[in-house]
Design a protein around this motif. Sequence first.
Motif, short mmCIF file in Angstrom:
data_model
loop_
_atom_site.label_atom_id
_atom_site.label_comp_id
_atom_site.label_asym_id
_atom_site.label_seq_id
_atom_site.Cartn_x
_atom_site.Cartn_y
_atom_site.Cartn_z
N ALA A 43 0.81 -1.22 0.00
CA ALA A 43 0.00 0.00 0.00
C ALA A 43 0.84 1.26 0.00
O ALA A 43 0.31 2.35 -0.25
CB ALA A 43 -0.92 0.01 1.22
N LYS A 44 2.13 1.14 0.30
CA LYS A 44 2.97 2.31 0.53
C LYS A 44 2.30 3.24 1.56
O LYS A 44 2.34 4.47 1.44
CB LYS A 44 3.24 3.06 -0.79
CG LYS A 44 4.02 2.23 -1.80
CD LYS A 44 4.27 3.00 -3.08
CE LYS A 44 3.05 3.02 -3.96
NZ LYS A 44 3.32 3.59 -5.30
N GLY A 45 1.69 2.64 2.58
CA GLY A 45 0.98 3.44 3.56
C GLY A 45 0.51 2.63 4.74
O GLY A 45 1.04 1.55 5.02
N HIS A 46 -0.54 3.12 5.40
CA HIS A 46 -0.91 2.64 6.73
C HIS A 46 -2.40 2.34 6.81
O HIS A 46 -3.23 3.08 6.28
CB HIS A 46 -0.56 3.70 7.77
CG HIS A 46 0.83 4.24 7.63
ND1 HIS A 46 1.93 3.63 8.18
CD2 HIS A 46 1.31 5.32 6.94
CE1 HIS A 46 3.02 4.31 7.87
NE2 HIS A 46 2.67 5.34 7.12
N ILE A 47 -2.73 1.26 7.51
CA ILE A 47 -4.12 0.84 7.69
C ILE A 47 -4.60 1.15 9.10
O ILE A 47 -5.70 1.66 9.30
CB ILE A 47 -4.27 -0.67 7.40
CG1 ILE A 47 -3.88 -0.97 5.95
CG2 ILE A 47 -5.70 -1.14 7.67
CD1 ILE A 47 -3.67 -2.43 5.65
N GLY A 48 -3.79 0.87 10.09
CA GLY A 48 -4.22 1.00 11.48
C GLY A 48 -4.55 2.42 11.89
O GLY A 48 -5.45 2.64 12.71
N CYS A 49 -3.83 3.40 11.34
CA CYS A 49 -4.01 4.78 11.75
C CYS A 49 -5.42 5.30 11.49
O CYS A 49 -6.04 5.88 12.39
CB CYS A 49 -2.95 5.65 11.08
SG CYS A 49 -2.95 7.37 11.61
N PRO A 50 -6.00 5.12 10.30
CA PRO A 50 -7.40 5.54 10.12
C PRO A 50 -8.41 4.57 10.71
O PRO A 50 -9.53 4.96 11.04
CB PRO A 50 -7.55 5.62 8.60
CG PRO A 50 -6.51 4.70 8.05
CD PRO A 50 -5.36 4.75 9.02
N LEU A 51 -8.05 3.30 10.84
CA LEU A 51 -8.98 2.28 11.34
C LEU A 51 -9.23 2.39 12.83
O LEU A 51 -10.39 2.38 13.29
CB LEU A 51 -8.42 0.89 10.99
CG LEU A 51 -9.08 -0.31 11.68
CD1 LEU A 51 -10.53 -0.46 11.21
CD2 LEU A 51 -8.27 -1.58 11.39
N PHE A 52 -8.18 2.46 13.62
CA PHE A 52 -8.30 2.35 15.07
C PHE A 52 -9.19 3.41 15.71
O PHE A 52 -10.11 3.07 16.47
CB PHE A 52 -6.90 2.34 15.70
CG PHE A 52 -6.86 2.63 17.17
CD1 PHE A 52 -7.62 1.90 18.06
CD2 PHE A 52 -6.06 3.65 17.66
CE1 PHE A 52 -7.58 2.17 19.43
CE2 PHE A 52 -6.01 3.94 19.01
CZ PHE A 52 -6.78 3.20 19.90
N PRO A 53 -9.00 4.72 15.44
CA PRO A 53 -9.83 5.70 16.14
C PRO A 53 -11.30 5.61 15.77
O PRO A 53 -12.18 5.84 16.61
CB PRO A 53 -9.22 7.05 15.75
CG PRO A 53 -8.44 6.79 14.53
CD PRO A 53 -7.97 5.37 14.61
N ALA A 54 -11.59 5.26 14.51
CA ALA A 54 -12.99 5.09 14.10
C ALA A 54 -13.61 3.90 14.82
O ALA A 54 -14.72 4.00 15.38
CB ALA A 54 -13.06 4.90 12.59
N ALA A 55 -12.91 2.78 14.82
CA ALA A 55 -13.44 1.57 15.46
C ALA A 55 -13.58 1.75 16.96
O ALA A 55 -14.55 1.29 17.57
CB ALA A 55 -12.54 0.38 15.14
#
Length: 434
Positions: free
Chosen positions: A92-104
């Motif tokens: 992805a050349k990027g990050h999944i957890g950063c946008p996922l965690f605060p929303a969840a």
Amino acid sequence: MTPIELIHGLRWADLPAAVQARIELTLLDLIGIAAGGHGTRLSRIIRDHAAEMFGGAAPMIFDHRTASPAGVALAGGMMIDSLDGHDGYNPAKGHIGCPLFPAALSLAHLQGASGVEFLTTLVMGYEFGARASEAQHATVPEFHTSGSWGATTAAAAGARLLGLDTETTRHALGIAEYHGPRSQMMRCIDHPTMVKDGSGWGSMAGVSAVYLARQGFTGAPAVTVEQAPEVWADLGDRWALMQQYFKPYPVCRWAHAPVEAVLSLRAAHGLSPEQVERIEVETFHESVRLAMNDPRLSDEAQYSTSFPAALAMVHGTILPDHLADEALDQPEVKRLSRSMVLRESEYANAAFPLRRFARVTLLLRNGDPLQSDWTTPRWDHTSPPTAAELRSKYHDLADPVLGRDRADAIEAALADLPKTGLAPLTDQLFAPIS
């Protein structure tokens, strides 16, 4: 398994033991980064903005104020992103957890989700987000920030936690994909500012999409979800959570290979920075584009190759304190950063993004050159950190900000999450930092 079946059908019992153990450590790492980023100027501004402009009763992470769920997601994602030390995914050349965690986290808290359901939602989000990012990269020529696929990932988590039906979930994903921030990553690489990786904006867009869909707002289909079947074919067979990297240093991952090469030469030859006349780096194009050699603000220092490599030569590591706004005027670091030579390498280009190579030459003041081997970042998924290393990183970040007792309480609450539920964790995360 289809993406919709993944969203609503994944169960804790379906997960291999290694995946169950990994999500606890991944979450601990994200919380440590959030604590470390809490005091940044970016974090203070965005939390003030969320409280002022996104009215609501949902508690914000590490703050005494509340906002709407979308505002909480915005503030949390950007607080984590303000200290660039969170996990990432090479394809992805990027990050999944950063946008996922605060929303969840916000939606799980508001919905009264169990600890097991929260953890399972996060695993689902990593599996969904990895493939959404791959689909997007395959279908558009521009390199967009993590917030773009982070929006659909946050929407997937929200659709599960709010119990949306299949058709409403489709609309939530489509709204999030359509309105997610297709922000230009390389613009921020060339001109680093607080906009960074778009993760907070993506998290906000995903949460908003879920509530809009629940009210009857339409938006289906999400092209990356419904028109890229080859990307989703291995759901349930490949666990993308186990393919995330972790960061030993809070700077852009593209700078990590040069940093490691500098550190290897420094240690092997017992060097002090005063012995080094100049650092020369061969690496891939995107790392060379991280050209901020004289940063004035933390966000500029984090999106640089030369400045972190110079920090590594001077300090033998890179700590958040080295990247604070007020700490950037270090004469030896600035000398080495300003004089650094960066060269693009076809060898490194060919391997990117799945592998990130760099080779460093130190030109000493006595005229001797010292050259490293081709070097890759530490803590890639092929050679991940141990649990003890990640826990040590967490405490290095969290203890100075939260105090050891509170950091320990968060760690214990995470370990007991499947048994005790969310409350012991959220009691700690939604309390302000004094």
